[in-house]
Design a protein around this motif. Structure first.
Motif, PDB file in Angstrom:
ATOM      1  N   GLU A 182       0.833  -1.218   0.000  1.00 24.68           N
ATOM      2  CA  GLU A 182       0.000   0.000   0.000  1.00 24.68           C
ATOM      3  C   GLU A 182       0.859   1.257   0.000  1.00 24.68           C
ATOM      4  OE1 GLU A 182      -2.964   1.104   2.918  1.00 24.68           O
ATOM      5  OE2 GLU A 182      -3.678  -0.967   2.910  1.00 24.68           O
ATOM      6  N   ALA A 183       1.896   1.254   0.805  1.00 24.43           N
ATOM      7  CA  ALA A 183       2.765   2.428   0.888  1.00 24.43           C
ATOM      8  C   ALA A 183       3.481   2.652  -0.435  1.00 24.43           C
ATOM      9  CB  ALA A 183       3.763   2.268   2.030  1.00 24.43           C
ATOM     10  N   LYS A 184       3.894   1.567  -1.065  1.00 28.61           N
ATOM     11  CA  LYS A 184       4.556   1.702  -2.368  1.00 28.61           C
ATOM     12  C   LYS A 184       3.579   2.234  -3.419  1.00 28.61           C
ATOM     13  CE  LYS A 184       8.134  -1.781  -1.703  1.00 28.61           C
ATOM     14  NZ  LYS A 184       8.530  -3.188  -1.964  1.00 28.61           N
ATOM     15  N   ALA A 185       2.336   1.769  -3.347  1.00 29.00           N
ATOM     16  CA  ALA A 185       1.333   2.251  -4.299  1.00 29.00           C
ATOM     17  C   ALA A 185       1.062   3.744  -4.094  1.00 29.00           C
ATOM     18  CB  ALA A 185       0.036   1.444  -4.143  1.00 29.00           C
ATOM     19  N   GLU A 186       1.054   4.171  -2.832  1.00 25.73           N
ATOM     20  CA  GLU A 186       0.877   5.598  -2.529  1.00 25.73           C
ATOM     21  C   GLU A 186       2.057   6.404  -3.086  1.00 25.73           C
ATOM     22  OE1 GLU A 186      -1.435   7.482  -1.031  1.00 25.73           O
ATOM     23  OE2 GLU A 186      -0.342   9.275  -0.356  1.00 25.73           O
ATOM     24  N   THR A 187       3.266   5.912  -2.875  1.00 24.77           N
ATOM     25  CA  THR A 187       4.456   6.599  -3.386  1.00 24.77           C
ATOM     26  C   THR A 187       4.344   6.804  -4.898  1.00 24.77           C
ATOM     27  OG1 THR A 187       5.699   5.372  -1.702  1.00 24.77           O
ATOM     28  CG2 THR A 187       6.979   6.553  -3.361  1.00 24.77           C
ATOM     29  N   MET A 188       3.917   5.746  -5.565  1.00 26.71           N
ATOM     30  CA  MET A 188       3.766   5.812  -7.021  1.00 26.71           C
ATOM     31  C   MET A 188       2.629   6.752  -7.409  1.00 26.71           C
ATOM     32  SD  MET A 188       4.962   4.594  -9.881  1.00 26.71           S
ATOM     33  CE  MET A 188       5.849   3.058  -9.547  1.00 26.71           C
ATOM     34  N   GLN A 189       1.510   6.657  -6.696  1.00 23.91           N
ATOM     35  CA  GLN A 189       0.366   7.521  -6.996  1.00 23.91           C
ATOM     36  C   GLN A 189       0.744   8.991  -6.915  1.00 23.91           C
ATOM     37  OE1 GLN A 189      -4.094   7.533  -5.471  1.00 23.91           O
ATOM     38  NE2 GLN A 189      -2.773   8.365  -3.882  1.00 23.91           N
ATOM     39  N   MET A 190       1.467   9.372  -5.863  1.00 26.02           N
ATOM     40  CA  MET A 190       1.751  10.798  -5.684  1.00 26.02           C
ATOM     41  C   MET A 190       2.789  11.286  -6.694  1.00 26.02           C
ATOM     42  SD  MET A 190      -0.638  11.151  -3.718  1.00 26.02           S
ATOM     43  CE  MET A 190      -0.570  12.953  -3.697  1.00 26.02           C
ATOM     44  N   MET A 191       3.736  10.414  -7.067  1.00 26.62           N
ATOM     45  CA  MET A 191       4.652  10.783  -8.144  1.00 26.62           C
ATOM     46  C   MET A 191       3.841  11.049  -9.411  1.00 26.62           C
ATOM     47  SD  MET A 191       6.275   9.677 -11.021  1.00 26.62           S
ATOM     48  CE  MET A 191       6.155   7.902 -10.954  1.00 26.62           C
ATOM     49  N   ASN A 192       2.851  10.218  -9.647  1.00 26.50           N
ATOM     50  CA  ASN A 192       2.018  10.418 -10.839  1.00 26.50           C
ATOM     51  C   ASN A 192       1.155  11.675 -10.751  1.00 26.50           C
ATOM     52  OD1 ASN A 192       2.739   8.361 -12.698  1.00 26.50           O
ATOM     53  ND2 ASN A 192       1.759   6.846 -11.379  1.00 26.50           N
ATOM     54  N   VAL A 193       0.697  11.991  -9.549  1.00 24.79           N
ATOM     55  CA  VAL A 193      -0.040  13.251  -9.368  1.00 24.79           C
ATOM     56  C   VAL A 193       0.869  14.427  -9.738  1.00 24.79           C
ATOM     57  CG1 VAL A 193      -0.930  14.843  -7.602  1.00 24.79           C
ATOM     58  CG2 VAL A 193      -1.747  12.482  -7.677  1.00 24.79           C
ATOM     59  N   TYR A 194       2.103  14.392  -9.262  1.00 28.00           N
ATOM     60  CA  TYR A 194       3.045  15.464  -9.590  1.00 28.00           C
ATOM     61  C   TYR A 194       3.293  15.545 -11.095  1.00 28.00           C
ATOM     62  CZ  TYR A 194       4.305  15.816  -4.620  1.00 28.00           C
ATOM     63  OH  TYR A 194       4.292  16.007  -3.262  1.00 28.00           O
ATOM     64  N   ALA A 195       3.469  14.383 -11.712  1.00 33.57           N
ATOM     65  CA  ALA A 195       3.743  14.368 -13.151  1.00 33.57           C
ATOM     66  C   ALA A 195       2.553  14.944 -13.916  1.00 33.57           C
ATOM     67  CB  ALA A 195       4.027  12.941 -13.604  1.00 33.57           C
ATOM     68  N   GLN A 196       1.362  14.560 -13.484  1.00 35.22           N
ATOM     69  CA  GLN A 196       0.159  15.071 -14.147  1.00 35.22           C
ATOM     70  C   GLN A 196       0.041  16.575 -13.968  1.00 35.22           C
ATOM     71  OE1 GLN A 196      -3.509  13.337 -12.667  1.00 35.22           O
ATOM     72  NE2 GLN A 196      -4.704  14.793 -13.919  1.00 35.22           N
ATOM     73  N   PHE A 197       0.321  17.041 -12.749  1.00 37.13           N
ATOM     74  CA  PHE A 197       0.273  18.485 -12.513  1.00 37.13           C
ATOM     75  C   PHE A 197       1.287  19.205 -13.397  1.00 37.13           C
ATOM     76  CE2 PHE A 197       2.170  22.175 -10.400  1.00 37.13           C
ATOM     77  CZ  PHE A 197       1.061  23.010 -10.387  1.00 37.13           C
TER      78      PHE A 197
END
Lengths: 493, 493
Positions: A182-197
């Protein structure tokens, strides 16, 4: 206004510094390394904040606020963490001033010494995990998804406005999870949020990647990042997202009762972007005339400038301008009518070019007669006549703003692609880095020693191991040892 | 959930402390006097920020950001200013940690001593006016209307969550003007903005007034304020707006070329509200069951709770709940459906009472049959059945939220009026203050000495000279000397 802005081709660094000041974005303060973010610069940061905050909330996070100060002993609890930050900590040692007895002025009261020194937060993992210890008892308390908007201080020796300042503004997300997955998925999710932004709002293409061990956050097991390419061929790390493993949970003894009745350490992540993004935004798109802002982050998207000689002309033009403004505002487009009579149109044109306003509308008496306006695009400096009867104005301008947003992105994307070079030998590596710059995609043997050696020889660091890289066996450009795939090297901000 | 919340009548102070913690608003941190604002508390603060920020922008202000640190010599430039803040300054003296040579851990590196100590801002007049010196040359640069959202530090010895903390969050407006009249008008305008915010959004009636010289901001010529009355009869200063005269302009040599060709010092104002408002909000309206939040600041305005035994009942109720939620959200009402099966309805009822959610909807199988729902108001704890066919649900709930907002205000207003007493003798003064509390409206001879004496004898201070007071000749309650009108005394937070 843009007089005196140096050319990028002549002195990119000076161009950047001057642009930041002349466009009223920021300036140095009396305190070494601390900047003043001026109203125009801050209004861009506010737009960034609003979008990021929305994206954080949409992914289930809530905001909170933790103390500015961290007891020295807390910072020391995670060994590699304190190692990473100790050299740049601002330390509070006293809590009172008093008048000197010899009348020489105000001095620090030696009697008001703190029992334990306080560190001005360089990042908040320690103070937050010490708090999480009380918030987390059971699996029912997880995940904990918290973000903080705050100022942090890192006592950097060489500072540059936005890019590296002793104090900067940022957000730091700190989450706690029941499992590593779960923590790894969160890490990946937020990197993707940044990339999208970055891509959608800043019009800034980024490489999604993983940091090498050398470049990892102090206290993390894994650091994901987004890396952008600036116009001078240097890379800029635009955001990072860390998988903290159980490191901070162990340092602060944060355990939870599992569903199955066990007791385990919590898994953590942290992730942040800062006012550094302002530097990236400026350096990626702007030109010798000044800022180029993507419409989605421009505080003013359209400026209207009247061109006239006589008062009655001004009145008629103003009437038309007000009509247009009303239409644009109704469509959610931000617009300013600059009717100052203290400045000539040419001066205003240059000023809004400097400030990066995406579209400029000029209206003169001839336009009124013909039912036209002149529209100038900031990004490519083209002008066109627009017949007002031909299309609703809000539709026309809305369409142009979208076009500009895409066009700025495409230009930056094309530039980044041109500045990404695959090399297969050490000679080639050095040659490309020296003469062309940009991302150098090369095989690396995976050791910190080789990375250090390359940095020593060329000043280039591994910006990231791209997440989408092909499996491709090869040999390290420096050592000739086997490699599993290419990584991106670059000189970086 | 509300188990263990003390009664206001028994221990108001303990009730407040416990409520702040149990309702998940804030808690103490490991650093003395610094609080953690928890997600639920922060979400209320965010709503306050959003409204205030909008009001500031509507009155022409823009946001900016100035450094956290102030050189000690800057703070000292305005004599009464440093006098006012010296005793509570956190001082940064070093900028690096290192490993102790004896292996005892991490210590402050004695070699990394700052040449000049830095003060963590207690307020930013000095650092801002030192910046304004470069921003202001001519009357064309005025007025300068800037606000900052920031953290500040005042090393208070006795702290209480929200009300008095070493670090707190606030906004500070700093404006510069060409004339005293303009600056005074700005001071008045911003006090009125605060009053409007307090009354309209916080449902908190306030007295608009002027501080006596004793209570004036350190460095101001005049301080306007809004004062609110808490349920225990103590006053709370909820916001201040200062006319700075030319004091900071003189301290930092900020002059401007006038239209007429002269050179004059600039006139200034500053104004601020802080997370202290959270304390006011809690203490003004809440009751022994927990928080009472005005709907305009409630993060969740409506909660829906299903009452069921069987799974198929739950499904049918959820369908209805989803319908209602969709309608409410369309109308801009924030709503949460709490369908956790880990907690019983009674537990949930208590939890949302504790958290101050203005309206609670309960839906059971009988309701589905009858086309009804049960609506409970948090403010007066009344329940009613509502027939869904009788009125569109969003209209009904929207109307009730408005009613609650007004009702909370009226209750607080009535309470404030009851707690405001005119007295005409010293005996009466003491008696009212002792037994009834609240605002004591009394004649005062206008001298700081008398004010000090009264404070010494009764702990009451002059909260303000109300702006709307009648001209009324009288004699000072303590000295019998002549007075021009009544002022408000009270014990205060």
């Amino acid at each position: 206004m843009s007089k005196g802005l140096p050319k990028r081709s002549e002195d990119y660094s000076l161009w950047y510094n001057e642009l930041v000041k002349k466009a009223d974005l920021a300036e140095n303060s009396a305190v070494r390394g601390c900047m003043v973010i001026k109203p125009y610069g801050y209004s861009i940061w506010e737009k960034m904040q609003a979008e990021l905050d929305r994206m954080f909330k949409e992914t289930g996070h809530t905001n909170a606020y933790f103390p500015l100060f961290i007891p020295k002993s807390y910072l020391s609890k995670e060994a590699s963490h304190v190692e990473g930050f100790a050299k740049e900590c601002a330390v509070v040692t006293h809590y009172r001033l008093k008048n000197a007895e010899d009348g020489s002025g105000v001095i620090v009261d030696p009697e008001a010494k703190l029992e334990e020194e306080l560190i001005v937060r360089p990042t908040s993992e320690t103070v937050i995990w010490s708090t999480y210890k009380n918030w987390i008892q059971s699996y029912r308390d997880l995940p904990l998804l918290v973000n903080q908007w705050a100022n942090v201080v890192r006592w950097e020796m060489r500072t540059r406005l936005f890019l590296r300042t002793a104090e900067f503004l940022w957000q730091e997300g700190h989450t706690a999870h029941a499992t590593a997955e779960e923590a790894k998925a969160e890490t990946m999710q937020m990197m993707n949020v940044y990339a999208q932004f970055a891509e959608e709002f800043m019009a800034l293409p980024v490489v999604r990647g993983r940091k090498s061990a050398n470049e990892r956050f102090a206290g993390a097991d894994d650091t994901l990042c987004i890396e952008a390419m600036m116009q001078d061929g240097k890379a800029l790390q635009a955001g990072t997202s860390h998988f903290l493993g159980q490191n901070f949970a162990k340092a602060f003894d944060v355990k939870f009762a599992t569903k199955e009745g066990g007791l385990e350490y919590v898994w953590g992540t942290s992730w942040g972007v800062s006012t550094r993004l302002m530097g990236a935004l400026i350096m990626a798109h702007s030109d010798d005339n000044g800022l180029v802002l993507p419409p989605k982050l421009a505080p003013i998207q359209v400026v209207i400038i009247p061109i006239y000689r006589k008062d009655e002309e001004f009145e008629a033009i103003s009437e038309k301008a007000n009509e247009i403004m009303a239409e644009l505002r109704k469509a959610g487009i931000s617009v300013k009518y600059d009717h100052r009579d203290t400045h000539k149109p040419g001066f205003k044109f240059a000023e809004y070019e400097l400030k990066g306003v995406p579209l400029r509308i000029a209206i003169g008496p001839r336009d009124l007669e013909n039912g036209t306006i002149e529209i100038a695009r900031r990004d490519n400096l083209t002008k066109s006549q627009f017949e007002l009867a031909s299309q609703p104005i809000a539709e026309k301008i809305g369409g142009m703003l979208e076009e500009i947003q895409e066009s700025i992105y495409s230009k930056a994307y094309k530039f980044r692609e041109e500045k990404t070079t695959e090399v297969n030998s050490w000679e080639e590596f050095k040659e490309v880095l020296e003469n062309k710059g940009g991302f150098v995609s090369a095989h690396w043997d995976g050791t910190p020693e080789t990375e250090d050696k390359i940095k020593e020889l060329t000043k280039a660091t591994i910006r990231c191991i791209p997440l989408n890289r092909k499996e491709e066996a090869g040999t390290c450009v420096l050592t000739g040892k086997p490699s599993e795939g290419r990584v991106y090297f670059a000189k970086a901000y």
